[in-house]
Scaffold this active site. Structure first.
Site, PDB file in Angstrom:
ATOM      1  N   ARG A 139      44.978  26.684  26.330  1.00 27.68           N
ATOM      2  CA  ARG A 139      45.993  27.322  25.499  1.00 27.68           C
ATOM      3  C   ARG A 139      45.843  27.022  24.018  1.00 27.68           C
ATOM      4  NH1 ARG A 139      48.344  26.173  30.180  1.00 27.68           N
ATOM      5  NH2 ARG A 139      49.095  24.185  29.408  1.00 27.68           N
ATOM      6  N   THR A 183      44.817  22.014  30.453  1.00 27.64           N
ATOM      7  CA  THR A 183      44.811  23.390  29.945  1.00 27.64           C
ATOM      8  C   THR A 183      45.598  23.496  28.643  1.00 27.64           C
ATOM      9  OG1 THR A 183      46.766  23.880  31.285  1.00 27.64           O
ATOM     10  CG2 THR A 183      44.617  24.484  32.222  1.00 27.64           C
ATOM     11  N   GLU A 201      49.601  19.593  41.952  1.00 27.74           N
ATOM     12  CA  GLU A 201      49.480  20.285  43.241  1.00 27.74           C
ATOM     13  C   GLU A 201      48.226  19.860  44.011  1.00 27.74           C
ATOM     14  OE1 GLU A 201      50.568  21.848  40.465  1.00 27.74           O
ATOM     15  OE2 GLU A 201      52.584  22.262  41.178  1.00 27.74           O
ATOM     16  N   THR A 258      53.587  15.690  35.369  1.00 30.20           N
ATOM     17  CA  THR A 258      52.541  15.813  34.350  1.00 30.20           C
ATOM     18  C   THR A 258      53.051  16.539  33.100  1.00 30.20           C
ATOM     19  OG1 THR A 258      51.746  17.760  35.518  1.00 30.20           O
ATOM     20  CG2 THR A 258      50.560  15.697  35.882  1.00 30.20           C
ATOM     21  N   ASN A 278      56.807  19.060  37.477  1.00 31.21           N
ATOM     22  CA  ASN A 278      57.446  18.980  38.780  1.00 31.21           C
ATOM     23  C   ASN A 278      56.935  17.770  39.556  1.00 31.21           C
ATOM     24  OD1 ASN A 278      55.167  21.218  38.714  1.00 31.21           O
ATOM     25  ND2 ASN A 278      54.984  20.082  40.625  1.00 31.21           N
ATOM     26  N   ASP A 323      58.922  23.162  42.501  1.00 27.56           N
ATOM     27  CA  ASP A 323      57.959  23.368  41.411  1.00 27.56           C
ATOM     28  C   ASP A 323      58.646  23.872  40.142  1.00 27.56           C
ATOM     29  OD1 ASP A 323      55.519  23.439  40.051  1.00 27.56           O
ATOM     30  OD2 ASP A 323      54.943  25.391  40.836  1.00 27.56           O
ATOM     31  N   CYS A 629      41.795  30.247  43.224  1.00 28.82           N
ATOM     32  CA  CYS A 629      40.911  31.015  42.331  1.00 28.82           C
ATOM     33  C   CYS A 629      40.636  32.420  42.861  1.00 28.82           C
ATOM     34  CB  CYS A 629      39.578  30.292  42.143  1.00 28.82           C
ATOM     35  SG  CYS A 629      39.705  28.762  41.203  1.00 28.82           S
ATOM     36  N   HIS A 630      40.479  32.551  44.185  1.00 24.31           N
ATOM     37  CA  HIS A 630      40.060  33.848  44.740  1.00 24.31           C
ATOM     38  C   HIS A 630      41.231  34.717  45.177  1.00 24.31           C
ATOM     39  CE1 HIS A 630      35.677  33.281  44.607  1.00 24.31           C
ATOM     40  NE2 HIS A 630      35.924  32.007  44.856  1.00 24.31           N
TER      41      HIS A 630
HETATM   42 CA    CA Z   1      53.478  22.886  39.096  1.00 21.05          CA
END
Ligand code: CA
Length: 698
Positions: A139, A183, A201, A258, A278, A323, A629-630
């Site tokens: 970001r 990120t 996660e 986090t 979370n 979450d 990812c997929h």
């Molecule tokens: Ca999360």
């Protein structure tokens, strides 16, 4: 001037380097605390949210609601190796700095698009199998006194010389044995650079934020957001206080919390505000089985910027289990509320409330629902706590809850315009279906390096194209009410920019960059950029001329996992060029004709006979290690190839070469050498089952 990566750009990089000269010899902007705090300067964009207030409001007025429809492309830069572009570029003295692909830092002439330098931290090589837990997205960067700071996906913080791109120092900010990723954008203040991380996660993670000396990279302090194992002793009394709100053996699961996104420094109060994540895992019955608030999950915490010491906190979701992290942006403004000036902190976390917090004291001023929510009815102003709806904690049953894990508002930037007094928030309306049936909450253990939140696997059944919606909401933070809204396509949207030209800019999933009148919401511009937009636009000037720039490249969670809800826009894997585009009122460049949207067709493989029992076995593995990812239900959103269309999957030999042999590692596909041969076969059968015509799916 038109400038994709071309000969002109390469020559400019070799022989000119004009941006560098301007910086070095022209007595350029000294990017320090005074510069980043300066709301009035308009040439530069010096920090993630423009200034420390993170309002993303620019006082520039050349581009207005009456002339914005004349906006033209000034230049563009193709970024063929990038997929998810979600970042906010920085602008310092006519040079744009941004990341594309796997944290490749670019310095580009902001007037022409000519590349001045690039720095590639070789993330694929360094991260190796750690690429399992994150996409190619960042970001943003930080800037401080001639240095650019990049935080890489694999956890490094790197300082570069802004003039040359030369690496000055490089520190590992996480334990590489644990599934951390980064990120978020670092921030800089008082000769320090701070960075957090994500990963709740994917394994037993204990969240923290670290400050480093901006000059040397030496660690200055670290603040943990959740307490560690009491047997090891607490770092300080704040951690001991937090531990009072936990039960069971939470440290075995890390706890979570986090600090992966929202951060800002307030130079006036000399406080640092952080938003926390979370729980790890989401399911509180596993994490803290006797209940408890679980500090400092899902909170805004104020810290001493010099020492990292705790000052105050406000928790948005006590005992979180959905979450509903509180990582979203933190926007500072002084607001007149009921006859007094409130030093306000504005925060719209996932849970759906829009909060005004007094940032001097941490006391809640007001909280109202910004979107549809069924988990709570309101926030009790006496206690500052949400009033939950019975059953929403999915005790012994499946419960559809609004919002779902993507929240009412995610990391997509909101902006605040002091002229209209409104906050422009990209909002989401998408429920989550939570259940822990079949999970032994007493014996549950995280799947290291696989997605597992202690609830039933989320990435199994495809998500329908109409499962959710999204909207840009103009919110009055003083009255805590909606003033106008504009529907967004799909259920995932882009961050916003607002300007004194009575404008709000926002990109759409359809690839249109839109402008709205800030006061009324009337749409005054729509520009097709040829691929979905997730990033917020920025604005700056070079030689007095106002530019608007935006990174184009569909990205973020729903863009990866969103199944058909997301795939319907057709931004299939590598089918559309990603780019940085700069606009102005007198631009003369034109974008190349865009490729039409692509919806991958499942491959027919009549020779491959799907074994339903094996497919059922493979489903859970897919959810844990592939779906992130997929795509959910094996419907790719475009970050990674759609495996239903893959010729590799039906071939046991080729599939094993990818999964065990790592034959696609150079493209960012990690190997999964820990899977047994049987597990790989089961996975193959599940993927092929999802590739069958819909009427043949069980
Ligand atoms: Ca999360």
């Amino acid at each position: 001037m038109k400038s994709s990566v071309n000969l002109h750009a390469c020559l400019a990089a070799l022989v000119c380097g004009c941006g560098q000269m301007a910086y070095a010899e022209g007595g350029g902007t000294v990017v320090d605390g005074a510069a980043i705090a300066d709301e009035s300067q308009t040439a530069n964009w010096l920090s993630y949210g423009r200034t420390y207030s993170e309002t993303r409001f620019s006082p520039l007025t050349q581009i207005t609601d009456t002339n914005v429809s004349q906006l033209k492309v000034d230049w563009y830069l193709d970024l063929p190796d990038a997929r998810m572009l979600v970042g906010t570029p920085l602008v310092v003295d006519g040079v744009i700095y941004f990341e594309a692909g796997y944290n490749v830092v670019h310095a580009v002439d902001a007037a022409t698009g000519a590349v001045l330098w690039q720095y590639d931290p070789q993330v694929i090589e360094t991260a190796g199998e750690r690429l399992r837990i994150m996409w190619d997205q960042s970001r943003g960067l930080a800037f401080w006194k001639g240095k650019v700071y990049s935080a890489t996906i694999d956890g490094r913080l790197i300082a570069l010389d802004a003039a040359t791109g030369k690496e000055l120092w490089n520190v590992m900010t996480v334990d590489p044995e644990l599934p951390f990723f980064i990120t978020g954008a670092p921030r800089a203040f008082k000769d320090k650079v701070i960075i957090g991380n994500g990963g709740t996660e994917f394994g037993p993670i204990r969240g923290y934020l670290t400050a480093y000396d901006a000059d040397t990279g030496e660690q200055a302090w670290r603040f943990f957001t959740v307490p560690g194992n009491p047997a090891d002793g607490f770092e300080d009394e704040t951690q001991a206080m937090a531990a009072e709100t936990w039960t069971g053996e939470w440290w075995k699961h890390g706890g979570g919390g986090t600090v992966w996104h929202g951060l800002t420094y307030d130079p006036e109060l000399d406080l640092l505000f952080i938003g926390t994540g979370n729980g790890a895992p989401w399911n509180q019955r596993i994490r803290s089985p006797g209940g408890g608030d679980n500090l400092f999950l899902c909170s805004v915490v104020a810290l001493d910027p010099d020492t990292g010491e705790y000052r105050w906190h406000y928790q948005t979701v006590p005992g979180e289990t959905w979450d509903y992290n509180s990582n979203m942006d933190i926007v500072l403004a002084d607001l007149d509320i009921e006859g007094r000036t409130v030093k306000a902190l504005m925060h719209a976390p996932k849970n759906g409330f829009f909060y005004i917090i007094d940032r001097e004291t941490g006391k809640l001023v007001s909280a109202e629902p910004l979107g549809h929510m069924t988990w709570a009815t309101h926030v009790d102003m006496e206690t500052g706590r949400p009033v939950e709806v019975a059953g929403s904690r999915y005790e012994d049953h499946r419960e559809d809850v609004w919002p779902g894990p993507l929240g009412v508002h995610s990391w997509h930037a909101m902006s605040y315009n002091p002229g209209t007094g409104l906050v422009y928030v990209p909002t989401i309306d998408l429920p989550g279906s939570y259940v822990d049936e079949g999970i032994d909450v007493e014996k549950w253990e995280s799947t290291d390096w696989g997605f597992d939140a202690g609830v039933a696997p989320p990435f199994v059944a495809d998500i329908a194209t109409d499962a959710g919606t999204s909207a840009l909401k103009a919110w009055d933070p003083v009255r805590q009410e909606l003033v106008w809204e504009a529907a967004n396509p799909g259920a995932w949207n882009a961050g916003t920019l607002t300007t004194a030209g009575n404008l709000v800019f926002q990109g759409h999933a359809t690839g249109e960059l839109k402008a709205y009148r800030a006061d009324s919401g009337e749409e005054v511009m729509s520009f097709d950029v040829g691929a979905g937009i997730s990033a917020p636009a920025i604005t700056y000037t070079v030689d007095g001329k106002q530019h608007l720039a935006v990174l184009v490249g569909w990205g973020g969670a729903l863009a990866a996992i969103g199944g058909s809800l997301n795939a319907q826009f057709g931004w299939a894997y590598k089918a559309h060029t990603r780019r940085l585009i700069s606009f102005s009122l007198d631009g003369t460049a034109a974008l190349p004709e865009a490729a039409p949207p692509v919806i991958p067709e499942p491959l027919e493989a009549p020779g491959f006979k799907v074994d339903e029992a094996l497919a059922k076995e493979g489903e859970l593995t897919y959810s844990k290690i592939c779906g992130f990812c997929h795509g959910t239900g094996v419907v790719s959103g475009g970050f990674a190839p759609d495996l239903r269309a893959s010729a590799v999957v039906p071939s046991s030999v080729s599939f094993a070469e990818v999964m065990h042999g790592g034959s696609r590692r150079a493209m960012g596909m990690p190997s999964f050498s820990g899977l047994s041969k049987e597990e790989v076969t089961a996975l193959q059968h599940y993927i092929r089952r999802q590739a069958l015509p819909k009427e043949d799916l069980p």
